[in-house]
Scaffold this motif. Structure first.
Motif, PDB file in Angstrom:
ATOM      1  N   GLN A  23     -10.248  15.603 -16.499  1.00  0.00           N
ATOM      2  CA  GLN A  23      -8.946  15.035 -16.131  1.00  0.00           C
ATOM      3  C   GLN A  23      -9.130  13.669 -15.467  1.00  0.00           C
ATOM      4  N   ARG A  24      -8.084  12.865 -15.505  1.00  0.00           N
ATOM      5  CA  ARG A  24      -8.149  11.478 -15.043  1.00  0.00           C
ATOM      6  C   ARG A  24      -9.407  10.813 -15.618  1.00  0.00           C
ATOM      7  N   PRO A  25      -9.529  10.782 -16.938  1.00  0.00           N
ATOM      8  CA  PRO A  25     -10.783  10.312 -17.538  1.00  0.00           C
ATOM      9  C   PRO A  25     -11.108   8.867 -17.160  1.00  0.00           C
ATOM     10  N   ASP A  98     -13.385  23.785 -14.222  1.00  0.00           N
ATOM     11  CA  ASP A  98     -12.298  23.424 -13.290  1.00  0.00           C
ATOM     12  C   ASP A  98     -11.944  21.935 -13.403  1.00  0.00           C
ATOM     13  N   ARG A  99     -12.842  21.126 -13.980  1.00  0.00           N
ATOM     14  CA  ARG A  99     -12.583  19.687 -14.150  1.00  0.00           C
ATOM     15  C   ARG A  99     -11.535  19.398 -15.223  1.00  0.00           C
ATOM     16  N   ILE A 100     -11.155  20.450 -16.011  1.00  0.00           N
ATOM     17  CA  ILE A 100     -10.091  20.198 -16.989  1.00  0.00           C
ATOM     18  C   ILE A 100      -8.813  20.924 -16.576  1.00  0.00           C
ATOM     19  N   HIS A 119     -23.864  14.828 -17.246  1.00  0.00           N
ATOM     20  CA  HIS A 119     -24.930  14.341 -16.360  1.00  0.00           C
ATOM     21  C   HIS A 119     -24.639  14.616 -14.886  1.00  0.00           C
ATOM     22  N   HIS A 120     -23.640  15.461 -14.578  1.00  0.00           N
ATOM     23  CA  HIS A 120     -23.337  15.769 -13.175  1.00  0.00           C
ATOM     24  C   HIS A 120     -24.219  16.909 -12.658  1.00  0.00           C
ATOM     25  N   PRO A 121     -24.633  16.816 -11.397  1.00  0.00           N
ATOM     26  CA  PRO A 121     -25.362  17.943 -10.817  1.00  0.00           C
ATOM     27  C   PRO A 121     -24.465  19.180 -10.789  1.00  0.00           C
ATOM     28  N   ILE A 279      -3.376  15.278  -1.924  1.00  0.00           N
ATOM     29  CA  ILE A 279      -4.063  14.110  -1.361  1.00  0.00           C
ATOM     30  C   ILE A 279      -5.427  13.999  -2.045  1.00  0.00           C
ATOM     31  N   ARG A 280      -5.581  12.984  -2.867  1.00  0.00           N
ATOM     32  CA  ARG A 280      -6.830  12.769  -3.612  1.00  0.00           C
ATOM     33  C   ARG A 280      -7.854  12.076  -2.733  1.00  0.00           C
ATOM     34  N   ILE A 281      -9.074  12.558  -2.800  1.00  0.00           N
ATOM     35  CA  ILE A 281     -10.141  11.979  -1.992  1.00  0.00           C
ATOM     36  C   ILE A 281     -11.207  11.423  -2.925  1.00  0.00           C
ATOM     37  N   SER A 282     -11.582  10.170  -2.702  1.00  0.00           N
ATOM     38  CA  SER A 282     -12.702   9.563  -3.417  1.00  0.00           C
ATOM     39  C   SER A 282     -13.761   9.245  -2.393  1.00  0.00           C
ATOM     40  N   LEU A 283     -14.977   9.670  -2.627  1.00  0.00           N
ATOM     41  CA  LEU A 283     -16.048   9.419  -1.648  1.00  0.00           C
ATOM     42  C   LEU A 283     -17.192   8.630  -2.280  1.00  0.00           C
ATOM     43  N   ARG A 284     -17.755   7.729  -1.525  1.00  0.00           N
ATOM     44  CA  ARG A 284     -18.924   6.970  -1.973  1.00  0.00           C
ATOM     45  C   ARG A 284     -19.903   6.887  -0.816  1.00  0.00           C
ATOM     46  N   SER A 285     -21.195   6.766  -1.150  1.00  0.00           N
ATOM     47  CA  SER A 285     -22.180   6.635  -0.074  1.00  0.00           C
ATOM     48  C   SER A 285     -23.361   5.813  -0.530  1.00  0.00           C
ATOM     49  N   GLY A 301     -13.987  19.798  -4.413  1.00  0.00           N
ATOM     50  CA  GLY A 301     -14.375  18.912  -5.521  1.00  0.00           C
ATOM     51  C   GLY A 301     -15.858  18.910  -5.770  1.00  0.00           C
ATOM     52  N   GLY A 302     -16.392  17.743  -6.122  1.00  0.00           N
ATOM     53  CA  GLY A 302     -17.815  17.608  -6.413  1.00  0.00           C
ATOM     54  C   GLY A 302     -18.091  16.245  -6.977  1.00  0.00           C
ATOM     55  N   GLY A 303     -19.200  16.130  -7.688  1.00  0.00           N
ATOM     56  CA  GLY A 303     -19.565  14.840  -8.289  1.00  0.00           C
ATOM     57  C   GLY A 303     -21.042  14.570  -8.127  1.00  0.00           C
ATOM     58  N   ALA A 307     -21.363   9.473  -5.306  1.00  0.00           N
ATOM     59  CA  ALA A 307     -19.984   9.227  -5.782  1.00  0.00           C
ATOM     60  C   ALA A 307     -19.354  10.562  -6.122  1.00  0.00           C
ATOM     61  N   ALA A 308     -18.337  10.936  -5.356  1.00  0.00           N
ATOM     62  CA  ALA A 308     -17.739  12.252  -5.573  1.00  0.00           C
ATOM     63  C   ALA A 308     -16.255  12.195  -5.251  1.00  0.00           C
ATOM     64  N   GLY A 309     -15.582  13.288  -5.515  1.00  0.00           N
ATOM     65  CA  GLY A 309     -14.152  13.314  -5.238  1.00  0.00           C
ATOM     66  C   GLY A 309     -13.655  14.738  -5.088  1.00  0.00           C
ATOM     67  N   GLY A 310     -12.412  14.844  -4.649  1.00  0.00           N
ATOM     68  CA  GLY A 310     -11.804  16.151  -4.493  1.00  0.00           C
ATOM     69  C   GLY A 310     -10.340  15.981  -4.153  1.00  0.00           C
TER      70      GLY A 310
HETATM   71  P1  5GP Z   1     -13.663   8.988  -8.355  1.00  0.00           P
HETATM   72  O1  5GP Z   1     -13.814   8.811  -6.894  1.00  0.00           O
HETATM   73  O2  5GP Z   1     -14.028   7.737  -9.097  1.00  0.00           O
HETATM   74  O3  5GP Z   1     -12.371   9.579  -8.750  1.00  0.00           O
HETATM   75  O4  5GP Z   1     -14.740  10.050  -8.777  1.00  0.00           O
HETATM   76  C1  5GP Z   1     -16.100   9.837  -8.576  1.00  0.00           C
HETATM   77  C2  5GP Z   1     -16.891  10.998  -9.154  1.00  0.00           C
HETATM   78  O5  5GP Z   1     -16.572  12.161  -8.414  1.00  0.00           O
HETATM   79  C3  5GP Z   1     -16.502  11.337 -10.579  1.00  0.00           C
HETATM   80  O6  5GP Z   1     -17.351  10.711 -11.491  1.00  0.00           O
HETATM   81  C4  5GP Z   1     -16.664  12.823 -10.635  1.00  0.00           C
HETATM   82  O7  5GP Z   1     -18.005  13.109 -10.901  1.00  0.00           O
HETATM   83  C5  5GP Z   1     -16.405  13.286  -9.228  1.00  0.00           C
HETATM   84  N1  5GP Z   1     -15.059  13.829  -8.960  1.00  0.00           N
HETATM   85  C6  5GP Z   1     -13.927  13.152  -8.676  1.00  0.00           C
HETATM   86  N2  5GP Z   1     -12.904  13.989  -8.454  1.00  0.00           N
HETATM   87  C7  5GP Z   1     -13.399  15.229  -8.589  1.00  0.00           C
HETATM   88  C8  5GP Z   1     -12.826  16.539  -8.482  1.00  0.00           C
HETATM   89  O8  5GP Z   1     -11.653  16.730  -8.195  1.00  0.00           O
HETATM   90  N3  5GP Z   1     -13.674  17.582  -8.711  1.00  0.00           N
HETATM   91  C9  5GP Z   1     -14.985  17.416  -9.021  1.00  0.00           C
HETATM   92  N4  5GP Z   1     -15.745  18.505  -9.238  1.00  0.00           N
HETATM   93  N5  5GP Z   1     -15.548  16.211  -9.124  1.00  0.00           N
HETATM   94  C10 5GP Z   1     -14.780  15.132  -8.921  1.00  0.00           C
END
Ligand code: 5GP
Ligand code: MN
Length: 338
Positions: A23-25, A98-100, A119-121, A279-285, A301-303, A307-310
């Motif tokens: 989702q959100r490709p 769950d990603r779809i 390629h995701h862990p 509330i969408r969370i984007s994380l980077r480190s 979430g995960g990633g 670079a991850a999100g939830g």
């Molecule tokens: P972004 O912050 O660009 O939306 O996502 C960064 C990375 O985090 C993505 O490439 C994906 O691997 C992972 N990610 C983002 N949102 C989610 C989520 O809701 N669930 C999971 N499992 N991974 C996510």
């Protein structure tokens, strides 16, 4: 390459194939999915590409993008029909169903052979044939290697090469993140040899922004960025009203989080964004700060490690408190010199 002979056998006669991305490709999911679709169509397979939700407008140049069936656009029955009819379902750039989102049970219950390319862990990969390599910088890199292993390199045309190059370029932050390897560059070089137009892909992905989204960037940097120097952390809070004021579209906040991470001394960055779904969370480190584990533990979430999100279903205010608590709890990781 493990499983490649089985895949070759599976594709040895024309098949009805569905390609599904997360989702959100992003450019990697979309580029890999569309390049694979173009390749399989050339091999006389019947191919449909499905996305759970809409892709950003700056990727609409990708070959076949206009024909993607977008589940969230009220295409539930159509998607169900495609999935049920498919003999093979390729799952591209995601490790767990769950990603779809809502499409997960629809894919799970089909009798199709599920082929995962990712390629995701992940702790547990689903699928009947799994092509999974966390060393690959992007799914596009892994897919390119699969195409070579299948002996189909002569089928890669410029349009496919552009799609794969876009995946590689964006997942590596333009070949600057630590996931970039010598192999990543070799694949990028090969894609150029296949006709990828690097300047054009760059221009379309990074150089075709709506003026509003750039004004929004200025606004966000001035008014929505919080820097916690003591915790080496910086984050943006984006409110629903900001979306309205700047008429933001899908993809317009892409890359914003990198500005937070680029502040001197910052090793952990986030966007906390109010959306219709929650509330969408984007994380980077940077370095040894495992944001995928934090995204999983705190935001369902995960990633990747850096670079991850939830998502959070609390209010914006409560989510900010939750995020700040997380930062405080991880203080020793964020400041190893304490
Ligand atoms: P972004 O912050 O660009 O939306 O996502 C960064 C990375 O985090 C993505 O490439 C994906 O691997 C992972 N990610 C983002 N949102 C989610 C989520 O809701 N669930 C999971 N499992 N991974 C996510
Ligand atoms: Mn990817």
């Amino acid at each position: 390459m493990k499983n490649i002979a089985a895949l070759q056998a599976l594709l040895s006669s024309p098949k009805s194939i569905a390609i599904v991305m997360h989702q959100r490709p992003d450019a990697d999911a979309l580029g890999s999915g569309l390049a694979l679709a173009a390749l399989l169509k050339q091999q006389q397979h019947q191919v449909r590409v499905i996305a759970p939700s809409v892709y950003p407008a700056y990727l609409s140049w990708m070959v076949g993008a206009a024909e993607i069936t977008i589940y969230a656009h009220g295409r539930h029955e159509q998607v169900a029909a495609v999935l049920n009819h498919a003999e093979i379902i390729f799952c591209v750039d995601f490790p767990t169903l769950d990603r779809i989102d809502e499409m997960a049970p629809m894919v799970a219950q089909t009798t199709a052979t599920k082929v995962v390319i990712d390629h995701h862990p992940t702790a547990d990969s689903f699928g009947d044939l799994v092509f999974h390599n966390t060393q690959a910088a992007a799914t596009a890199e892994l897919l390119y290697e699969m195409i070579i292993a299948l002996g189909l390199q002569s089928s890669i045309d410029a349009a496919m090469a552009d799609c794969l190059y876009a995946g590689l370029m964006t997942d590596t932050g333009s070949f600057k993140h630590p996931n970039t390897t010598a192999q990543t560059h070799r694949v990028a070089a090969q894609l150029m040899a296949h006709g990828a137009d690097v300047a054009q892909v760059n221009r379309q992905v990074y150089g075709s922004k709506a003026l509003n989204s750039l004004k929004f960037l200025g606004f966000a940097l001035c008014h929505r960025l919080v820097v916690y120097e003591a915790y080496h952390t910086a984050y943006f809070v984006i409110k629903a009203e900001d979306y309205e004021q700047y008429q933001l579209q899908t993809g317009d906040t892409e890359g914003l989080v990198d500005y937070a991470l680029s502040v001197q001394g910052i090793v952990f960055a986030a966007i906390i964004k109010e959306t219709k779904e929650g509330i969408r969370i984007s994380l980077r480190s940077v370095g040894d700060v495992p944001v995928n584990i934090w995204a999983q533990e705190h935001f369902g979430g995960g990633g990747h490690k850096n670079a991850a999100g939830g998502i959070s279903y609390l209010s914006l205010e409560e989510t900010i408190v939750q995020f700040e608590d997380l930062v405080k709890a991880k203080q020793e990781i964020l400041n190893p010199h304490l």
